[in-house]
Design a protein around this motif. Sequence first.
Motif, PDB file in Angstrom:
ATOM      1  N   ASN A   1      33.508  54.781  31.603  1.00 36.15           N
ATOM      2  CA  ASN A   1      33.321  53.761  30.489  1.00 36.15           C
ATOM      3  C   ASN A   1      34.663  53.353  30.182  1.00 36.15           C
ATOM      4  OD1 ASN A   1      34.174  56.289  29.689  1.00 36.15           O
ATOM      5  ND2 ASN A   1      33.723  56.114  27.593  1.00 36.15           N
ATOM      6  N   LEU A   2      35.841  54.285  30.833  1.00 40.24           N
ATOM      7  CA  LEU A   2      37.083  53.320  30.685  1.00 40.24           C
ATOM      8  C   LEU A   2      37.375  52.363  31.509  1.00 40.24           C
ATOM      9  CD1 LEU A   2      39.722  56.475  30.562  1.00 40.24           C
ATOM     10  CD2 LEU A   2      39.039  55.160  28.752  1.00 40.24           C
ATOM     11  N   ILE A   3      36.874  52.486  32.768  1.00 41.59           N
ATOM     12  CA  ILE A   3      36.781  51.299  33.709  1.00 41.59           C
ATOM     13  C   ILE A   3      36.046  50.244  33.063  1.00 41.59           C
ATOM     14  CG2 ILE A   3      36.466  50.474  36.122  1.00 41.59           C
ATOM     15  CD1 ILE A   3      36.293  53.468  36.946  1.00 41.59           C
ATOM     16  N   LEU A   4      34.666  50.289  32.635  1.00 38.47           N
ATOM     17  CA  LEU A   4      34.050  49.364  32.279  1.00 38.47           C
ATOM     18  C   LEU A   4      34.398  48.495  30.953  1.00 38.47           C
ATOM     19  CD1 LEU A   4      30.501  50.921  32.306  1.00 38.47           C
ATOM     20  CD2 LEU A   4      31.069  49.051  33.854  1.00 38.47           C
ATOM     21  N   LYS A   5      35.086  49.462  30.219  1.00 40.79           N
ATOM     22  CA  LYS A   5      35.811  48.499  28.960  1.00 40.79           C
ATOM     23  C   LYS A   5      36.856  47.808  29.656  1.00 40.79           C
ATOM     24  CE  LYS A   5      37.789  49.666  24.631  1.00 40.79           C
ATOM     25  NZ  LYS A   5      38.803  50.685  24.227  1.00 40.79           N
ATOM     26  N   GLN A   6      37.768  48.144  30.523  1.00 42.93           N
ATOM     27  CA  GLN A   6      38.685  47.358  31.187  1.00 42.93           C
ATOM     28  C   GLN A   6      38.151  46.181  32.217  1.00 42.93           C
ATOM     29  OE1 GLN A   6      41.698  47.002  30.404  1.00 42.93           O
ATOM     30  NE2 GLN A   6      41.343  49.008  29.009  1.00 42.93           N
ATOM     31  N   MET A   7      36.962  46.324  32.625  1.00 44.16           N
ATOM     32  CA  MET A   7      36.468  45.312  33.417  1.00 44.16           C
ATOM     33  C   MET A   7      35.958  44.032  32.604  1.00 44.16           C
ATOM     34  SD  MET A   7      34.254  46.998  36.389  1.00 44.16           S
ATOM     35  CE  MET A   7      34.178  45.412  37.580  1.00 44.16           C
ATOM     36  N   HIS A   8      35.440  44.813  31.427  1.00 43.32           N
ATOM     37  CA  HIS A   8      35.242  43.688  30.175  1.00 43.32           C
ATOM     38  C   HIS A   8      36.334  42.653  30.262  1.00 43.32           C
ATOM     39  CE1 HIS A   8      33.313  41.516  26.929  1.00 43.32           C
ATOM     40  NE2 HIS A   8      34.342  41.933  26.290  1.00 43.32           N
TER      41      HIS A   8
END
Lengths: 296, 259
Positions: free
Chosen positions: B40-47
């Motif tokens: 979820n940390l990566i997904l948030k940044q990918m956003h």
Amino acid sequence: MDNRGHHPNQNSLVSVHNLTFSRGEKKIFDNISLEFERGKITAIMGPSGTGKTTLLKLIGGQLFPQNGNIVVNGRDVHHLKRDELYTLRKRMGMLFQSGALLTGMNVYDNVAFPLREHTHLPESMIRSLVLMKLEAVGLRGARDLMPNELSGGMARRVALARAIALDPMMIMYDEPFTGQDPISMGALVLLIKSLNTTLGLTSIIVSHDVYETAAIADYIYVLSEGKVVGQGTPQEIKESSSEWVQQFMNGAADGPVHFHYPAKEEYMDDLLHCDKSLFSRKRLFGEKPAKRRRYS
Amino acid sequence: MEFFRSLGANTRESFTKLGRGSYFLIGMLAGISSVLVRPNLILKQMHSVGVLSFLIIFISGLFVGMVLGLQGFYILSRFGAEETLGVMVAASLVRELGPVVSALLFAGRAGSALTAEIGLMKATEQLSGMEMMAIDPIKRIISPRFLAGFLSMPLLAALFSAVGIMGGQIVGCGLLGVDDGAYWSQMNAAIDFQKDIINGVIKSLVFGFITTWIALFEGYDAVPTAEGVSRATTRTVVNSAFSILGLDFILTALMFGDN
């Protein structure tokens, strides 16, 4: 005044021995020794630029001294492995001057941050803990605000709630009273004192706010130019015979610390001495340091 | 004499910085393993890095494709080869313009934002505060952003190329009268999956790596003042652009040099 600064004390949580630290040419600390007793509030006082914040960073292991050592809870901070240092830091809270809240998260998430990172507690328990910590600093009602919506004093109180989130054994306060209005100042003074008593903390306050700090400190060290120039209980400090300590405690503009920054020439000579090169085109219009000429 | 002194000082500073950057890179790569367990940390940044760059990539891709269609048509029609317009548009997009232009846009849009964000976090003592909470800012803040940038880049480049091909088709077939079937079928026959598409993806992965690394390092290494952060942001864009264009030349020579 006693001389406990020079002898390790059995009851010390933090001991600084013969610490020397320089930045470039400038010696910030010159062979100083300090003791911070368990359960007490110890203050480090001195004018701006005496390296008070640097001392906290040294205690926290963020900076390395050139000489001497710092022992926190029986462990030499600068000889620990990275994992061990991090384990120790979980028990050391620090309150930064700016608060250092994470600007992308609201108050609640900021306080929950260390709990979520370091524990595997269920969210319901984290909620209870966060609300308890926020209640302790009087900001339970502000949990949904973002850091940019807080006043300086509120930000510092949130940071305090975050610092006590992991129930540390000690807290280091970096200039907690600077730039606060009298009400926030009063609130912070009360909070620091009451947290120290109720949570059994050891507090280290770095400050140049004489009255507030003297009101709650159990022991005070006064630093100047890398040396300890005075130490003792607030009462002893107030009665100190040192001219330097007196100037600092009474806020006199001139004294052992001069009002004027040292200048090369006498004032009159300086005024009369007119150097024509001062008015050259090069100096007036765009003499830039060499670095700026680069593309970036 | 002054010239040699400053030359020496600048060279030394550049190498020290390269050393700091490499050390930073090692830390950042080492932190990836701990990030993978918290997707979820990566997904948030990918956003914030990827999804928010979507619009600029989409619009730029569309216009680049339309211009390619227009220019390609004028040149190809001289030789009576308008039917191969699809090949020209697709090959130039997939091989070169897709990865390169989207990387340049990415450096301007997402890279500068990353540098400013990290630089300000440093200036406001947020990184320092995290260290004192026994949380490694490299693992918690830097590594997720790096992975997000690295993974977003090929997706954005693919989007750029796809939209560009559509743009070429709109202009070529819609306005200038190239045969629709020829546009697609010629493209289908001439574009090689391995040679064109995979090589394009490799390029964009390399650009994503280098741009995100530069952006994060400049932020982390910035002088923690307003001026320092502003300079770091400029350096990110300038250094990324140089690296992208220089590496593009090297990669193209390696990939397509044998024919």
